[in-house]
Every structure is written in structure tokens, then in C-alpha cells.
Design an enzyme around this catalytic site. Structure first.
Site, PDB file in Angstrom:
ATOM      1  N   GLU A 182     -26.154   4.342  13.039  1.00 28.00           N
ATOM      2  CA  GLU A 182     -24.810   4.129  12.471  1.00 28.00           C
ATOM      3  C   GLU A 182     -24.307   5.399  11.794  1.00 28.00           C
ATOM      4  O   GLU A 182     -25.070   6.091  11.120  1.00 28.00           O
ATOM      5  CB  GLU A 182     -24.882   2.977  11.460  1.00 28.00           C
ATOM      6  CG  GLU A 182     -23.548   2.683  10.788  1.00 28.00           C
ATOM      7  CD  GLU A 182     -23.613   1.443   9.912  1.00 28.00           C
ATOM      8  OE1 GLU A 182     -24.145   0.411  10.341  1.00 28.00           O
ATOM      9  OE2 GLU A 182     -23.136   1.535   8.764  1.00 28.00           O
ATOM     10  N   THR A 229     -18.532   3.246  11.286  1.00 27.66           N
ATOM     11  CA  THR A 229     -17.964   2.302  10.319  1.00 27.66           C
ATOM     12  C   THR A 229     -16.438   2.425  10.263  1.00 27.66           C
ATOM     13  O   THR A 229     -15.858   3.396  10.774  1.00 27.66           O
ATOM     14  CB  THR A 229     -18.559   2.511   8.908  1.00 27.66           C
ATOM     15  OG1 THR A 229     -18.226   3.842   8.478  1.00 27.66           O
ATOM     16  CG2 THR A 229     -20.060   2.342   8.900  1.00 27.66           C
ATOM     17  N   ARG A 272     -15.358  -8.745   7.342  1.00 30.08           N
ATOM     18  CA  ARG A 272     -14.199  -8.992   6.491  1.00 30.08           C
ATOM     19  C   ARG A 272     -13.807  -7.723   5.741  1.00 30.08           C
ATOM     20  O   ARG A 272     -12.650  -7.418   5.600  1.00 30.08           O
ATOM     21  CB  ARG A 272     -14.526 -10.085   5.489  1.00 30.08           C
ATOM     22  CG  ARG A 272     -13.434 -10.177   4.459  1.00 30.08           C
ATOM     23  CD  ARG A 272     -13.535 -11.371   3.649  1.00 30.08           C
ATOM     24  NE  ARG A 272     -14.035 -11.086   2.323  1.00 30.08           N
ATOM     25  CZ  ARG A 272     -14.025 -11.985   1.371  1.00 30.08           C
ATOM     26  NH1 ARG A 272     -13.579 -13.207   1.623  1.00 30.08           N
ATOM     27  NH2 ARG A 272     -14.471 -11.700   0.185  1.00 30.08           N
ATOM     28  N   ASP A 326     -14.127  -5.138   2.148  1.00 34.45           N
ATOM     29  CA  ASP A 326     -13.984  -5.304   0.695  1.00 34.45           C
ATOM     30  C   ASP A 326     -12.589  -4.880   0.264  1.00 34.45           C
ATOM     31  O   ASP A 326     -11.950  -4.055   0.917  1.00 34.45           O
ATOM     32  CB  ASP A 326     -14.999  -4.418  -0.033  1.00 34.45           C
ATOM     33  CG  ASP A 326     -16.415  -4.921   0.178  1.00 34.45           C
ATOM     34  OD1 ASP A 326     -16.644  -6.115  -0.077  1.00 34.45           O
ATOM     35  OD2 ASP A 326     -17.272  -4.122   0.599  1.00 34.45           O
ATOM     36  N   HIS A 375     -25.019 -12.200   0.170  1.00 33.25           N
ATOM     37  CA  HIS A 375     -23.861 -11.354  -0.127  1.00 33.25           C
ATOM     38  C   HIS A 375     -23.564 -11.432  -1.628  1.00 33.25           C
ATOM     39  O   HIS A 375     -23.722 -12.504  -2.241  1.00 33.25           O
ATOM     40  CB  HIS A 375     -22.653 -11.847   0.699  1.00 33.25           C
ATOM     41  CG  HIS A 375     -21.452 -10.986   0.547  1.00 33.25           C
ATOM     42  ND1 HIS A 375     -20.509 -11.196  -0.431  1.00 33.25           N
ATOM     43  CD2 HIS A 375     -21.058  -9.884   1.225  1.00 33.25           C
ATOM     44  CE1 HIS A 375     -19.571 -10.250  -0.340  1.00 33.25           C
ATOM     45  NE2 HIS A 375     -19.880  -9.458   0.672  1.00 33.25           N
ATOM     46  N   GLN A 411     -28.049  -5.894   5.748  1.00 34.34           N
ATOM     47  CA  GLN A 411     -27.916  -4.852   4.720  1.00 34.34           C
ATOM     48  C   GLN A 411     -29.319  -4.369   4.322  1.00 34.34           C
ATOM     49  O   GLN A 411     -30.317  -5.024   4.617  1.00 34.34           O
ATOM     50  CB  GLN A 411     -27.153  -5.472   3.527  1.00 34.34           C
ATOM     51  CG  GLN A 411     -26.798  -4.545   2.422  1.00 34.34           C
ATOM     52  CD  GLN A 411     -26.023  -3.317   2.896  1.00 34.34           C
ATOM     53  OE1 GLN A 411     -26.634  -2.377   3.406  1.00 34.34           O
ATOM     54  NE2 GLN A 411     -24.718  -3.310   2.711  1.00 34.34           N
TER      55      GLN A 411
HETATM   56  P1  FAD Z   1     -17.923 -12.577   5.318  1.00 36.40           P
HETATM   57  O1  FAD Z   1     -18.956 -12.922   6.327  1.00 36.40           O
HETATM   58  O2  FAD Z   1     -16.551 -13.086   5.549  1.00 36.40           O
HETATM   59  O3  FAD Z   1     -18.472 -13.101   3.917  1.00 36.40           O
HETATM   60  C1  FAD Z   1     -17.858 -12.748   2.678  1.00 36.40           C
HETATM   61  C2  FAD Z   1     -18.249 -13.771   1.623  1.00 36.40           C
HETATM   62  O4  FAD Z   1     -17.589 -14.998   1.885  1.00 36.40           O
HETATM   63  C3  FAD Z   1     -19.751 -14.121   1.596  1.00 36.40           C
HETATM   64  O5  FAD Z   1     -20.128 -14.383   0.273  1.00 36.40           O
HETATM   65  C4  FAD Z   1     -19.827 -15.376   2.448  1.00 36.40           C
HETATM   66  O6  FAD Z   1     -20.960 -16.191   2.159  1.00 36.40           O
HETATM   67  C5  FAD Z   1     -18.516 -16.061   2.082  1.00 36.40           C
HETATM   68  N1  FAD Z   1     -17.982 -16.898   3.162  1.00 36.40           N
HETATM   69  C6  FAD Z   1     -17.973 -16.615   4.471  1.00 36.40           C
HETATM   70  N2  FAD Z   1     -17.354 -17.574   5.176  1.00 36.40           N
HETATM   71  C7  FAD Z   1     -16.924 -18.490   4.260  1.00 36.40           C
HETATM   72  C8  FAD Z   1     -16.204 -19.709   4.334  1.00 36.40           C
HETATM   73  N3  FAD Z   1     -15.798 -20.204   5.513  1.00 36.40           N
HETATM   74  N4  FAD Z   1     -15.935 -20.383   3.166  1.00 36.40           N
HETATM   75  C9  FAD Z   1     -16.339 -19.903   1.968  1.00 36.40           C
HETATM   76  N5  FAD Z   1     -17.044 -18.757   1.840  1.00 36.40           N
HETATM   77  C10 FAD Z   1     -17.326 -18.063   2.965  1.00 36.40           C
HETATM   78  N6  FAD Z   1     -17.460  -2.577   5.137  1.00 36.40           N
HETATM   79  C11 FAD Z   1     -16.421  -1.814   5.564  1.00 36.40           C
HETATM   80  O7  FAD Z   1     -15.373  -1.756   4.906  1.00 36.40           O
HETATM   81  N7  FAD Z   1     -16.495  -1.107   6.745  1.00 36.40           N
HETATM   82  C12 FAD Z   1     -17.598  -1.142   7.539  1.00 36.40           C
HETATM   83  O8  FAD Z   1     -17.639  -0.505   8.595  1.00 36.40           O
HETATM   84  C13 FAD Z   1     -18.726  -1.917   7.097  1.00 36.40           C
HETATM   85  N8  FAD Z   1     -19.846  -1.984   7.851  1.00 36.40           N
HETATM   86  C14 FAD Z   1     -20.885  -2.786   7.432  1.00 36.40           C
HETATM   87  C15 FAD Z   1     -22.028  -2.866   8.233  1.00 36.40           C
HETATM   88  C16 FAD Z   1     -23.109  -3.654   7.840  1.00 36.40           C
HETATM   89  C17 FAD Z   1     -24.331  -3.728   8.737  1.00 36.40           C
HETATM   90  C18 FAD Z   1     -23.046  -4.381   6.620  1.00 36.40           C
HETATM   91  C19 FAD Z   1     -24.215  -5.226   6.187  1.00 36.40           C
HETATM   92  C20 FAD Z   1     -21.909  -4.314   5.818  1.00 36.40           C
HETATM   93  C21 FAD Z   1     -20.814  -3.523   6.207  1.00 36.40           C
HETATM   94  N9  FAD Z   1     -19.646  -3.446   5.444  1.00 36.40           N
HETATM   95  C22 FAD Z   1     -18.596  -2.654   5.866  1.00 36.40           C
HETATM   96  C23 FAD Z   1     -19.524  -4.155   4.156  1.00 36.40           C
HETATM   97  C24 FAD Z   1     -18.822  -5.548   4.279  1.00 36.40           C
HETATM   98  O9  FAD Z   1     -17.514  -5.382   4.771  1.00 36.40           O
HETATM   99  C25 FAD Z   1     -18.790  -6.175   2.889  1.00 36.40           C
HETATM  100  O10 FAD Z   1     -20.098  -6.490   2.459  1.00 36.40           O
HETATM  101  C26 FAD Z   1     -17.869  -7.369   2.680  1.00 36.40           C
HETATM  102  O11 FAD Z   1     -17.871  -7.700   1.292  1.00 36.40           O
HETATM  103  C27 FAD Z   1     -18.266  -8.631   3.406  1.00 36.40           C
HETATM  104  O12 FAD Z   1     -17.971  -8.576   4.722  1.00 36.40           O
HETATM  105  P2  FAD Z   1     -18.568  -9.727   5.679  1.00 36.40           P
HETATM  106  O13 FAD Z   1     -18.085  -9.441   7.028  1.00 36.40           O
HETATM  107  O14 FAD Z   1     -20.028  -9.893   5.466  1.00 36.40           O
HETATM  108  O15 FAD Z   1     -17.804 -11.035   5.064  1.00 36.40           O
END
Ligand code: FAD
Length: 291
Positions: free
Chosen positions: A15, A46, A105, A107, A150, A177
Site C-alpha cells: 500500500e 490510499t 467511509r 473520516d 473501530h 488495521q
Molecule cells: P465503516 O465500515 O462505515 O464503519 C464506521 C463505523 O460505523 C464503525 O464503528 C462501524 O462499526 C459503524 N457502522 C458501520 N455500519 C453501521 C451501521 N449500519 N449502523 C451503525 N453503525 C455502523 N481512510 C481514508 O481516508 N483513506 C484511505 O485510503 C483509507 N484507507 C484505509 C485502509 C485500511 C486497510 C484501513 C483499515 C483504514 C483505512 N482508512 C482510510 C481509514 C478509514 O477510512 C477510517 O477508519 C474510517 O473511520 C472508517 O472507515 P470504514 O470504511 O471502516 O467505516
């Protein structure tokens, strides 16, 4: 791309983050070219919070798709995007030959722990982005997972519930992560498997080369490093060469344990440098003969 993860023997992936300027771009491309002969399962870039960083992702991933032999995966987040804009970016990725997307999603810009306010015409959870990418064509879709849950999740039970919902919405795999103890990652894998979901979860690994990398991995993982890791590395804080050697040992041992447990792919966060990743994969015997 998922076929490459299901192929014979363990694999690794790499990555990068998008370049901010031409100097950064040169550093990024040096690392990409140095790792290309090692035939990773895929490489990813990313996606930032906005502006030039997003341009850097789309420009770099297009160049990887057209100028290298690597399999590209583009990250995409829902931050500050309407659904129409997300459709455009996905369509643009497809038009340059990128069929693999890590759907996130993201941040809130500025304060990662600030209030999440969705775009008025956008999405709230990664699960919805997985569904959108799936609707738009034949993509391989990855999502993120969190070894310790998370940071916004109230407990591991709800974290696992929403992770599995996201996987069942159409994800082909998840990338976890950072963590320091392989047992912690294996517990995440077991939590997912216990729900009956067999989508692979890949471990995220960052080679520990400096005290700063150790601190970054602790911050990103969301959990303290185990005492046994700190006892090996902290006494070497003032000896960069010895720290690096011990850090590569610790990282290699972590990977060995994961591979022994049947993990199909190790995902390396490279920080746009290749040397440490090359050293670890060489010590693991994951270097293809032609490299
Ligand atoms: P989600 O899966 O949507 O989860 C977010 C929160 O909401 C979690 O607490 C989850 O349990 C909760 N949740 C999910 N679905 C629901 C629901 N239906 N109802 C209620 N609660 C729910 N960030 C960037 O900006 N750019 C990147 O390129 C990037 N790459 C990443 C790569 C990896 C491998 C990892 C691990 C993280 C990366 N991130 C990146 C960080 C990530 O965007 C953040 O951690 C963000 O806060 C969460 O994104 P997510 O897709 O996990 O969210």
C-alpha cells in the site's frame, strides 16, 4: 484480483499514499518500481480527504494501470462526495483499467474523531459504498477491518456485526488495521468466521524500522504494543541501526506466525519506501524466482 489471493501459496500486497508534489512522486515511483519485480498480489493507493491528494490518487493509480505489470487497487471514501460524484470516480477508475476498489467511509477531514456528517446527497457507511460499487459493474471490492474494533464502535460485538454486514453486502475481502500481536489478529479472524462468514480478512503489517514507526503503529492500531515487543525495541531507541535490525526481526516473526496460521496474504503499509518490505518478504521466502 481475488483469484490472485486464492492462488497457490501465500502472497503479499503493498500500500502507498498519493504524492503531494513532484519530489514525492519520484519517491513513490522509485518504491513502486523496486517492488514491481516481486509480483505482489496487488498494490493499492490510499484516498485522501480532498483536493490535490485525491487528484494524486487518481493520477497515480491510472499510471500504475497503464505503465506497470502490477494489479492496481484504488481506495475510495465517502467523505465529502455525493453519490453522483462517487459514481463518477468509480467510472473513471474503470475507464483506466482499475477494477479493484477498497470501499471506505473515511473520516471527517481535520479531526478524525470529530462528528461524522454525511454529504447531503452522499453515503453514511462503507456498506453502502460496497453496494454502490457492486451495482456499477464487475469490480473486486475490499473493505477495512479493525483488530481491536473501530474507534467509534462501542464494543467488539457490534463492531463484528457491522463488519460482517459490510462483507455480506458484497465485499471480496477485508484488510485489517495494524496490530502487534498475531494472536489479536487471529481473534478478529475467528470472530468473523464464528458468524459463518468466510470472506478472507488480510492482516495489515508495517515494518518497524524506527522508533517513530513503532509509535505510528501503536497509534494506528488503537492498542498498546505488547511488553515483549517494547522490551526488545525500546532499549535500542538511541541506536537506529540496531533498532532497525531488531524491528525487522520482530516484523518477520509476526509474519511467520501469521503464515503458519494459514493467512493467505500479508498486506504491507510501505509509507512509499520499498527496502524494509523487500527485506521482510525475502526473509519469509515470498520472493518469486524471476525477481
Ligand atoms: P465503516 O465500515 O462505515 O464503519 C464506521 C463505523 O460505523 C464503525 O464503528 C462501524 O462499526 C459503524 N457502522 C458501520 N455500519 C453501521 C451501521 N449500519 N449502523 C451503525 N453503525 C455502523 N481512510 C481514508 O481516508 N483513506 C484511505 O485510503 C483509507 N484507507 C484505509 C485502509 C485500511 C486497510 C484501513 C483499515 C483504514 C483505512 N482508512 C482510510 C481509514 C478509514 O477510512 C477510517 O477508519 C474510517 O473511520 C472508517 O472507515 P470504514 O470504511 O471502516 O467505516
Amino acid at each position: 484480483m481475488i483469484e490472485r489471493l486464492r492462488g497457490d501459496g501465500p502472497k503479499f500486497s503493498i500500500e502507498f499514499f498519493p504524492p503531494r508534489d513532484t519530489a514525492d512522486e519520484a519517491v513513490l515511483w522509485k518504491a513502486i518500481r523496486e517492488l514491481e519485480p516481486y509480483d505482489p498480489a496487488y498494490m493499492s493507493i490510499t484516498y485522501g480527504a480532498g483536493g490535490s491528494s485525491r487528484d494524486g490518487t487518481v493520477r497515480s493509480i491510472a499510471r500504475v494501470a497503464t505503465e506497470t505489470t502490477l494489479v492496481p487497487m484504488a481506495h475510495l471514501t465517502a467523505v465529502n462526495h455525493s453519490v453522483a460524484e462517487l459514481r463518477n470516480v468509480i467510472g473513471w477508475y474503470a475507464s483506466v483499467g482499475v477494477r479493484n476498489i477498497l470501499a471506505l467511509r473515511g473520516d471527517p477531514p481535520g479531526d478524525v474523531y470529530g462528528e461524522w456528517i454525511p454529504h447531503p446527497e452522499g453515503l453514511t457507511y462503507a456498506e453502502e459504498l460496497v453496494q454502490l460499487v457492486r451495482e456499477l459493474g464487475d469490480f473486486c471490492v475490499g473493505v477495512s477491518a479493525y483488530t481491536y474494533g473501530h474507534p467509534r464502535s462501542s464494543d467488539l460485538e457490534s463492531d463484528t456485526k457491522y463488519l460482517v454486514r459490510k462483507l455480506r453486502a458484497g465485499a471480496d475481502f477485508a484488510i485489517a488495521q495494524l496490530f502487534h500481536d498475531p494472536e489479536d489478529f487471529l481473534r478478529l479472524r475467528d470472530r468473523v468466521a464464528a458468524t459463518g462468514c468466510d470472506v478472507p480478512v488480510l492482516p495489515g503489517v508495517m515494518p518497524l524500522t524506527t522508533m517513530r514507526t513503532l509509535q505510528t503503529t501503536i497509534k494506528l492500531s488503537g492498542a498498546p504494543a505488547p511488553r515483549k515487543v517494547l522490551d526488545r525495541l525500546e532499549p535500542l531507541a538511541d541506536d537506529p541501526k540496531a533498532f532497525r535490525a531488531a524491528g525487522i526481526d520482530v516484523t518477520t516473526e509476526l509474519c511467520e506466525k501469521l503464515l503458519a496460521e494459514g493467512v493467505p496474504n500479508l498486506h504491507f503499509y510501505t509509507f512509499n519506501r520499498s527496502k524494509a518490505t523487500r527485506e521482510v518478504i525475502a526473509r519469509l521466502g515470498l520472493v518469486p524466482a524471476r525477481a
